[in-house]
Design a protein around this motif. Structure first.
Motif, short mmCIF file in Angstrom:
data_model
loop_
_atom_site.label_atom_id
_atom_site.label_comp_id
_atom_site.label_asym_id
_atom_site.label_seq_id
_atom_site.Cartn_x
_atom_site.Cartn_y
_atom_site.Cartn_z
N SER A 180 0.85 -1.21 0.00
CA SER A 180 0.00 0.00 0.00
C SER A 180 0.88 1.25 0.00
N PRO A 181 1.40 1.63 -1.14
CA PRO A 181 2.30 2.79 -1.19
C PRO A 181 1.59 4.14 -1.27
N ALA A 182 0.26 4.17 -1.44
CA ALA A 182 -0.44 5.43 -1.70
C ALA A 182 -0.21 6.43 -0.57
N PRO A 183 0.30 7.62 -0.89
CA PRO A 183 0.55 8.63 0.16
C PRO A 183 -0.73 9.39 0.52
N VAL A 184 -0.72 10.00 1.70
CA VAL A 184 -1.84 10.84 2.09
C VAL A 184 -1.79 12.14 1.29
N ASP A 185 -2.97 12.75 1.12
CA ASP A 185 -3.06 14.05 0.46
C ASP A 185 -4.20 14.83 1.09
N GLY A 186 -4.59 15.93 0.46
CA GLY A 186 -5.61 16.79 1.04
C GLY A 186 -6.98 16.17 1.14
N ASP A 187 -7.23 15.10 0.39
CA ASP A 187 -8.52 14.40 0.44
C ASP A 187 -8.47 13.13 1.28
N SER A 188 -7.36 12.87 1.96
CA SER A 188 -7.27 11.70 2.83
C SER A 188 -8.11 11.94 4.08
N ILE A 189 -8.86 10.92 4.47
CA ILE A 189 -9.88 11.06 5.51
C ILE A 189 -9.38 10.53 6.85
N TYR A 190 -9.46 11.37 7.86
CA TYR A 190 -9.09 11.02 9.22
C TYR A 190 -10.33 11.13 10.11
N ARG A 191 -10.32 10.39 11.19
CA ARG A 191 -11.37 10.56 12.19
C ARG A 191 -11.00 11.78 13.03
N VAL A 389 -26.50 8.77 18.52
CA VAL A 389 -26.78 9.77 19.55
C VAL A 389 -25.49 10.49 19.97
N HIS A 390 -24.31 9.89 19.69
CA HIS A 390 -23.05 10.50 20.08
C HIS A 390 -22.32 11.17 18.93
N ASP A 391 -22.92 11.22 17.74
CA ASP A 391 -22.23 11.80 16.60
C ASP A 391 -21.85 13.26 16.83
N ALA A 392 -22.71 14.01 17.51
CA ALA A 392 -22.41 15.43 17.74
C ALA A 392 -21.22 15.62 18.66
N ALA A 393 -20.92 14.61 19.48
CA ALA A 393 -19.79 14.70 20.40
C ALA A 393 -18.48 14.30 19.76
N GLY A 394 -18.52 13.37 18.78
CA GLY A 394 -17.25 12.92 18.23
C GLY A 394 -17.33 11.98 17.06
N GLY A 395 -18.38 12.02 16.27
CA GLY A 395 -18.57 11.01 15.23
C GLY A 395 -18.13 11.35 13.83
N ILE A 396 -17.49 12.51 13.62
CA ILE A 396 -17.23 12.97 12.25
C ILE A 396 -15.85 12.54 11.75
N PHE A 397 -15.79 12.23 10.44
CA PHE A 397 -14.55 12.02 9.70
C PHE A 397 -14.40 13.22 8.75
N SER A 398 -13.15 13.64 8.50
CA SER A 398 -12.97 14.75 7.57
C SER A 398 -11.55 14.75 7.02
N THR A 399 -11.24 15.76 6.21
CA THR A 399 -9.95 15.89 5.55
C THR A 399 -9.37 17.29 5.79
N SER A 400 -8.09 17.44 5.50
CA SER A 400 -7.49 18.78 5.64
C SER A 400 -8.08 19.74 4.60
N ASN A 401 -8.41 19.24 3.42
CA ASN A 401 -9.05 20.11 2.41
C ASN A 401 -10.41 20.60 2.87
N ASP A 402 -11.22 19.68 3.41
CA ASP A 402 -12.56 20.06 3.83
C ASP A 402 -12.54 21.00 5.03
N LEU A 403 -11.67 20.74 5.99
CA LEU A 403 -11.60 21.62 7.15
C LEU A 403 -11.06 22.99 6.75
N ALA A 404 -10.23 23.03 5.71
CA ALA A 404 -9.77 24.32 5.19
C ALA A 404 -10.95 25.12 4.64
N LYS A 405 -11.90 24.44 4.01
CA LYS A 405 -13.11 25.12 3.52
C LYS A 405 -13.93 25.68 4.67
#
Length: 649
Positions: A180-191, A389-405
Motif C-alpha cells: 500500500s504505497p499510496a501517500p496521504v493528500d488533502g482528500d485523505s480522511i481522518y477521524r 446519539v453520540h455523533d455530535a460529540a465525536g462522530g465525524i470524519f474529515s480531511t485537511s481540504n474540507d476543514l480548510a473550507k
C-alpha cells in the motif's frame, strides 16, 4: 477494504501545553521591559522592597520565558514559586496609570488590523509571509523526516483560502509500503473525533439564523434553555431546579455541570484498568460506547446521575453534554423544517453540502470514500460507527481540504457562509478565563493567549480531537485572518507504543506553525497599513499627519480652519472638571471599525471603548470619526465636524 486492529487505550491530553504563541525575540523584549519596570519601582520603594522586588522580577522573567519559548520545557523549581509569591506588595489591581508611570508597553491597548484589510490580496504577497512559509516547509520536512505517522496540514487565510499544505506518510499504515504505497493528500480522511463539536455548535447557529429569517417561534439561540427544546430530559429530583437553568451555550462550553461520559465506562474498581494491555483481553477504552446507544437510553442514564458541578460554575469536559446538544438541535430542526432527520443527515444538508465538504461525514464510512480512509498501525477505531446519539460529540470524519473550507468560508471570510458576521463574532469569544491567564474556554473553543511583537495579546481558538491512534487539531486566529488544521494518524504498532514510542502531537505542530506564521502576518499588516494611510494630508486651509508608531496607526495632528481638533476634544473633557491632562497631546489611535475606511480615534493609553463619540454633529458624525478613502487615486481624509477634506501628499 479498510483494515483495522481494534482499539488502543486513549490517553488524555492536558488543556494547557508548556508553550505560548510567542517567539524568542518576543521573550527577550519582555525580559528587557521587565528590567525597566523593576527600575521604575525602585524609585518608589524602600531598599528592602527593592531587594524583594528584584527577586520577584527575576522570577517573573524566568516564568515569562518558560511560558513563551516553546523550546523550554523545564519544570519551575519550588523555591522559585515561593520567592515569586513572597514579593507580593499589595498591588492586586494595576491600572493604566501604573503602566504609564512605568512606561511598560503591555499597558498599551494595541488594536488588531482593521478587519476590512483581512481580505487584502497583498497580504499573501508580502516578503515576510513568503519567507515564513518557506521556512515552515523546511522545518516540517526536517521534523517529520524519520517518523512513521501520517500527517496532513493546511493553512488558510481569509484573503485566499488555503495558502499552504503539507502531507507526509501513507494512507494504509497497517500494511507494508510495498502493498500500500499510496501517500496521504488533502482528500485523505481522518477521524477528527471531538472537532465534531464545532459542527454541533455551528448547526445550532445555522438553525438560529434560519428561524430568525422565517420569524419562527420559539427562537433558538445559545442562550436558550435546554429543557425548552428537550422537555423529556429529567434529572434526579435534588438537581431539577439547578438543571432547569442549563442553556445550549453552557452545553457548548462544557459549563452545564454534566459528567464527561455518563454511564459509558462502568468499573468495579480501578483494578479493572489493565496496563500494559494483555493480548486478547479488552482494554479500558473498549468498554466505551457500549451503553446509551439510543436517545432514550442516554436520557435514562442522565435522569439517574447527579450533576457534577453547579451549572455555569466551571468548564468540565462533557461528551454527554454535546450528545444532548445534538438531540436538542435535532428536535428543534424537526419543528422548524417539518421533517425528521438524523444529526448526521442534518449537518450534511445544512453545513457539509453548502460548503462543498464532500469528504466529510458522520456515521458509517460511505463505500465510495473507503479508498481515502487513513488507517493507523496501532489499535484504532476507524471502522467503529459510534451510536448516532453520540455523533455530535465525536462522530465525524474529515480531511485537511474540507476543514480548510470550513475555516475559510465560515470562520475567516469577511462575509461568512451559513451564519451572520455578528453570530461569528459572538461565537469566536472566550466564555470562561482560567486563572493561569493563558487559557480560556469558548463554545466549544479551547483558547490560548498569543502575544504579538507589539505586545498586543489575543486569543487563538483551538479545538482538538482524539480517538485511539488518530489525533487532530483545528485552530483559528480571527483578528489576523488565518487558521490551521493538523490531522495525524499513528504509524507505530501497539508493542512500540507500549514501549514508549512517541505519538504525533497535532497541538505542538499547530503551535510551531502559529509561532512562524503569526509574526509574519503581523509584519504584512503593519506594512500595508503604513503604506495605505501614513503620511501628511493637506488642503488649502488644513493639515493632518498620520504615522504608524508603537503598534498604532496614530493621528498626530489635525488642524482645520485654524482649529486644533485634538486640543478641542481635550477641552471637551476638561469642561467636566476643569483643565486636566491633555489626553490627545500625543495623538489619537485610529481604530478600524470593521467598515471600510472608517476609523475611530481613541486615547493611546486606553482601549477602544474609551472613544469620544459622545459628542456628535447634527448629522450624527461623532467627533472621533475619521474617514480615509481613495478619491481619484489619492488617499483622502474626511472630517465632517470641520467640513474637512484633506489629500495625502
Amino acid at each position: 477494504m479498510v483494515k483495522t486492529k481494534g482499539y488502543q487505550k486513549m490517553e488524555s491530553r492536558p488543556l494547557l501545553d508548556e508553550k505560548s504563541v510567542v517567539g524568542e525575540e518576543m521573550a527577550m523584549m519582555i525580559e528587557m521591559e521587565g528590567r525597566r519596570k523593576m527600575k521604575c519601582r525602585a524609585i518608589k520603594k524602600s531598599l528592602l522592597n527593592v531587594y524583594w522586588t528584584a527577586i520577584g522580577f527575576a522570577a517573573g522573567i524566568i516564568l515569562t520565558v518558560y511560558i513563551s519559548k516553546g523550546s523550554l520545557t523545564f519544570p519551575i523549581p519550588t523555591w522559585l514559586r515561593k520567592q515569586a509569591s513572597d514579593t507580593y506588595d499589595g498591588s492586586t489591581i494595576l491600572t493604566a496609570e501604573d503602566g504609564l508611570s512605568m512606561t511598560f508597553p503591555q499597558w498599551k491597548c494595541v488594536p488588531p488590523p482593521p478587519p476590512f484589510l483581512l481580505d487584502d490580496p497583498r497580504v499573501m504577497q508580502h516578503p515576510a509571509i513568503k519567507f515564513a512559509l518557506a521556512q515552515l516547509g523546511v522545518t516540517l520536512k526536517a521534523d517529520t523526516f524519520s517518523i512513521k505517522d501520517a500527517i496532513s496540514i493546511s493553512i488558510v487565510h481569509s484573503s485566499k483560502g488555503k495558502i499552504y499544505e503539507f502531507h507526509k506518510g501513507r494512507k494504509r499504515l497497517n500494511e507494508s509500503a510495498y502493498a500500500s504505497p499510496a501517500p496521504v493528500d488533502g482528500d485523505s480522511i481522518y477521524r477528527i473525533a471531538s472537532i465534531s463539536k464545532v459542527f454541533a455548535v455551528l448547526e445550532a447557529l445555522v438553525l438560529s439564523r434560519e428561524a430568525q429569517k422565517k420569524k419562527f417561534a420559539p427562537a433558538l439561540t445559545l442562550e436558550s434553555r435546554l429543557q425548552d427544546f428537550l422537555p423529556e430530559l429529567k434529572f434526579p429530583p435534588e438537581f431539577e431546579d439547578e438543571a432547569a437553568e442549563i442553556t445550549l451555550g453552557q452545553l457548548g462550553s462544557h459549563r452545564a455541570g454534566i459528567g464527561r461520559d455518563m454511564g459509558e465506562a462502568i468499573l468495579n474498581s480501578t483494578a479493572d484498568i489493565i496496563w500494559p494491555p494483555v493480548p486478547g483481553q479488552e482494554t479500558f477504552i473498549e468498554k466505551f460506547f457500549t451503553h446509551n446507544t439510543s436517545s432514550e437510553q442516554l436520557l435514562g442514564t442522565i435522569s439517574e446521575n447527579d450533576l457534577i458541578w453547579q451549572v455555569g460554575q466551571t468548564p468540565s469536559y462533557s461528551n454527554t453534554g454535546f450528545s444532548l446538544l445534538g438531540l436538542a438541535t435535532g428536535k428543534y430542526r424537526e419543528k422548524l423544517k417539518g421533517k425528521s432527520k438524523s444529526w448526521a443527515s442534518a449537518i450534511k444538508e445544512d453545513i457539509l453540502d453548502p460548503l462543498e465538504m464532500d469528504h466529510t461525514f458522520a456515521g458509517p464510512i460511505p463505500h465510495d470514500l473507503r479508498k481515502d480512509i487513513v488507517t493507523p498501525n496501532s489499535r484504532n477505531m476507524v471502522d467503529l460507527s459510534l451510536p448516532a446519539v453520540h455523533d455530535a460529540a465525536g462522530g465525524i470524519f474529515s480531511t485537511s481540504n474540507d476543514l480548510a473550507k470550513l475555516l475559510h468560508k465560515v470562520l475567516l471570510s469577511r462575509n461568512p457562509s451559513l451564519i451572520s458576521n455578528s453570530q461569528r463574532l459572538n461565537w469566536l469569544r472566550s466564555i470562561h478565563f482560567n486563572t493561569d491567564a493563558i487559557t480560556s474556554v469558548g463554545i466549544p473553543w479551547e483558547s490560548f493567549r498569543a502575544t504579538m511583537p507589539d505586545y498586543a495579546a489575543y486569543n487563538v481558538y483551538f479545538k482538538g480531537g482524539g480517538l485511539p491512534a488518530q489525533y487532530s487539531e483545528m485552530s483559528s486566529f480571527p483578528e489576523f485572518g488565518y487558521g490551521v488544521t493538523v490531522l495525524t494518524s499513528v504509524g507505530s504498532t501497539d508493542q512500540e507504543l507500549i514501549k514508549g514510542a512517541a505519538k504525533p502531537d497535532p497541538f505542538a505542530i499547530s503551535m510551531k506553525i502559529h509561532n512562524t506564521i503569526a509574526p509574519a502576518i503581523w509584519k504584512a499588516y503593519t506594512s500595508i497599513v503604513t503604506d495605505d494611510y501614513a503620511g501628511t494630508y493637506t488642503s488649502s486651509d488644513g493639515r493632518a499627519r498620520i504615522v504608524f508608531e508603537n503598534g498604532f496607526l496614530t493621528l498626530k495632528e489635525l488642524n482645520l480652519h485654524g482649529v486644533d481638533v485634538l486640543l478641542k476634544i481635550d477641552q471637551l473633557i476638561w469642561r467636566a472638571g476643569g483643565p486636566q491632562i491633555s489626553i490627545f497631546k500625543s495623538g489619537a489611535g485610529l481604530i478600524g471599525t470593521g467598515f471600510p475606511g472608517r476609523f475611530r480615534g481613541a486615547p493611546l493609553f486606553s482601549c477602544v471603548w474609551g472613544g469620544f463619540d459622545m459628542a456628535t454633529t447634527k448629522s450624527g458624525w461623532g467627533l472621533d470619526l475619521i474617514v480615509l478613502k481613495k478619491v481619484n487615486g489619492r488617499m483622502t481624509l474626511f472630517y465632517e465636524p470641520m467640513r474637512g477634506e484633506l489629500v495625502r501628499q
